[in-house]
Write a protein that holds these residues in place. Structure first.
Motif, mmCIF file in Angstrom:
data_model
loop_
_atom_site.group_PDB
_atom_site.id
_atom_site.type_symbol
_atom_site.label_atom_id
_atom_site.label_comp_id
_atom_site.label_asym_id
_atom_site.label_seq_id
_atom_site.Cartn_x
_atom_site.Cartn_y
_atom_site.Cartn_z
ATOM 1 N N PRO A 180 0.823 -1.212 0.000
ATOM 2 C CA PRO A 180 0.000 0.000 0.000
ATOM 3 C C PRO A 180 0.853 1.256 0.000
ATOM 4 O O PRO A 180 1.976 1.275 0.506
ATOM 5 N N GLU A 229 -3.597 2.280 8.302
ATOM 6 C CA GLU A 229 -4.905 2.070 7.695
ATOM 7 C C GLU A 229 -4.805 1.457 6.298
ATOM 8 O O GLU A 229 -5.531 0.496 5.994
ATOM 9 N N PRO A 230 -3.933 1.960 5.422
ATOM 10 C CA PRO A 230 -3.786 1.288 4.126
ATOM 11 C C PRO A 230 -3.325 -0.158 4.253
ATOM 12 O O PRO A 230 -3.717 -1.012 3.448
ATOM 13 N N VAL A 254 -4.046 -2.300 6.782
ATOM 14 C CA VAL A 254 -5.216 -3.086 7.190
ATOM 15 C C VAL A 254 -6.116 -3.355 5.986
ATOM 16 O O VAL A 254 -6.566 -4.481 5.763
ATOM 17 N N GLU A 255 -6.371 -2.310 5.210
ATOM 18 C CA GLU A 255 -7.255 -2.453 4.057
ATOM 19 C C GLU A 255 -6.656 -3.399 3.005
ATOM 20 O O GLU A 255 -7.356 -4.246 2.436
ATOM 21 N N ALA A 286 -6.894 -7.072 4.279
ATOM 22 C CA ALA A 286 -8.265 -7.577 4.210
ATOM 23 C C ALA A 286 -8.689 -7.824 2.765
ATOM 24 O O ALA A 286 -9.335 -8.836 2.450
ATOM 25 N N ALA A 287 -8.320 -6.907 1.880
ATOM 26 C CA ALA A 287 -8.693 -7.060 0.473
ATOM 27 C C ALA A 287 -8.054 -8.300 -0.134
ATOM 28 O O ALA A 287 -8.680 -8.999 -0.952
ATOM 29 N N VAL A 347 -7.804 -6.502 11.113
ATOM 30 C CA VAL A 347 -8.155 -7.231 9.895
ATOM 31 C C VAL A 347 -9.403 -8.080 10.125
ATOM 32 O O VAL A 347 -10.285 -8.161 9.253
ATOM 33 N N ARG A 351 -12.362 -5.788 9.875
ATOM 34 C CA ARG A 351 -12.603 -5.352 8.502
ATOM 35 C C ARG A 351 -13.276 -6.465 7.686
ATOM 36 O O ARG A 351 -14.184 -6.205 6.894
ATOM 37 N N GLU A 408 -16.975 -6.996 8.644
ATOM 38 C CA GLU A 408 -17.850 -6.016 7.997
ATOM 39 C C GLU A 408 -18.288 -6.489 6.616
ATOM 40 O O GLU A 408 -19.312 -6.033 6.089
ATOM 41 N N ARG A 409 -17.525 -7.403 6.041
ATOM 42 C CA ARG A 409 -17.801 -7.891 4.694
ATOM 43 C C ARG A 409 -18.295 -9.335 4.691
ATOM 44 O O ARG A 409 -18.251 -10.020 3.679
#
Length: 303
Positions: free
Chosen positions: A36, A42-43, A45-46, A49-50, A97, A100, A103-104
């Motif tokens: 990232p 934050e980037p 973690v995202e 998770a992605a 993670v 995150r 949430e999905r």
């Protein structure tokens, strides 16, 4: 339950699903993405998770083990310091993670470990260290890391930070820019990030692969040779301290043609004579898979 491993690097992140029902363990499928930008909490973690979501769908349950390039707290839940990322000190990355992904719609259990420790676990399960009880994996890439297995067990130390061999103070206090806050460390002398910075400052290609290919040129040799000497001293120091069956090189730099042979020759002169007949330096045959396999294997500790 899918067992997913993530190898978080300074330049890339690789993730994959691992099958542990067979021996040796097998990486079934993997994907690599750019790290990232910016390299911050934050980037990160995202991005993690992605990547997990590329292997697990909403409604599924999975395990995600993450190998991180830096210091992991003893609780194995909290980041102590990632030397190539900012704003991550104290980050409960596994919990972040998990939230995150929840949430999905993905029920995930996440764990974190030092990336070189993960590489050491992976080599023992599927690579050059299969059948060994005492070995060291030295990861050469954005940074310099190490994973130590002694008596068949991963060495973590009293505070969870053992085997940070990239931060051995072998190189003099004139090197003061290490991301850990210390000085004179092997990582600053010999990692890809620092070599590329020096190359750029000298007007050379800021890319280790290109720099290695032109190493016969005096201006490139002036950058590469001190780094190789530092690595050779580090390898010799590790060898006399631990008396391993083998030191195994892993990471992107390790795949440079002739690097292992060059380091082995340079390390010999630093070793006491009784060690020399037993000294073995190998290059991982798993390429980047070892850390992914090792990270996925962390599910065993969460059972």
């Amino acid at each position: 339950m899918k067992r997913i491993g993530l190898d978080v690097g300074g330049h890339t992140i690789t993730a994959g699903v691992v099958d542990f029902s067979r021996s040796p363990a097998k990486l079934l499928r993997s994907e690599t993405v750019a790290a990232p930008s910016p390299r911050m909490a934050e980037p990160l973690v995202e991005a993690a998770a992605a990547l997990v979501m590329r292997f697990a769908e909403s409604g599924e349950e999975c395990f995600a083990g993450m190998g991180l390039p830096g210091f992991v707290a003893k609780d194995r839940k909290t980041v102590a310091r990632l030397t190539n990322y900012e704003n991550c000190d104290g980050l409960a990355l596994g919990d972040a993670v998990e939230r995150r992904l929840a949430e999905r719609g993905i029920r995930a259990k996440a764990a974190i470990e030092n990336d070189a420790n993960c590489a050491a676990l992976g080599e023992g399960m599927a690579g050059e260290a299969v059948g060994m009880e005492d070995y060291v994996v030295l990861t050469l890439g954005t940074g310099v890391g190490a994973g130590i297995v002694s008596g068949g067990r991963l060495v973590r130390g009293a505070h969870g930070m053992a085997a940070e061999c990239g931060h051995m103070a072998l190189c003099g206090a004139e090197l003061t820019g290490c991301g850990c806050g210390g000085a004179g460390h092997l990582e600053e002398a010999a990692s890809a990030d620092w070599l590329e910075r020096r190359a750029k400052g000298a007007g050379l290609p800021a890319d280790f692969k290109s720099l290695w290919q032109m190493r016969a040129a005096p201006e490139a040799e002036a950058i590469i040779s001190p780094a190789l000497e530092a690595l050779a001293r580090g390898i010799a120091s590790i060898t006399v301290t631990l008396d391993p069956e083998a030191v195994i090189l892993s990471g992107g730099m390790s795949r440079a043609d002739g690097l292992a042979e060059e380091l082995a020759a340079r390390a010999q002169k630093y070793l006491p004579e009784p060690f020399r007949p037993y000294f073995t330096l190998k290059t991982s045959s798993l390429s980047g898979e070892a850390a992914v396999i090792g990270a996925a294997s962390l599910f065993r500790e969460s059972l």
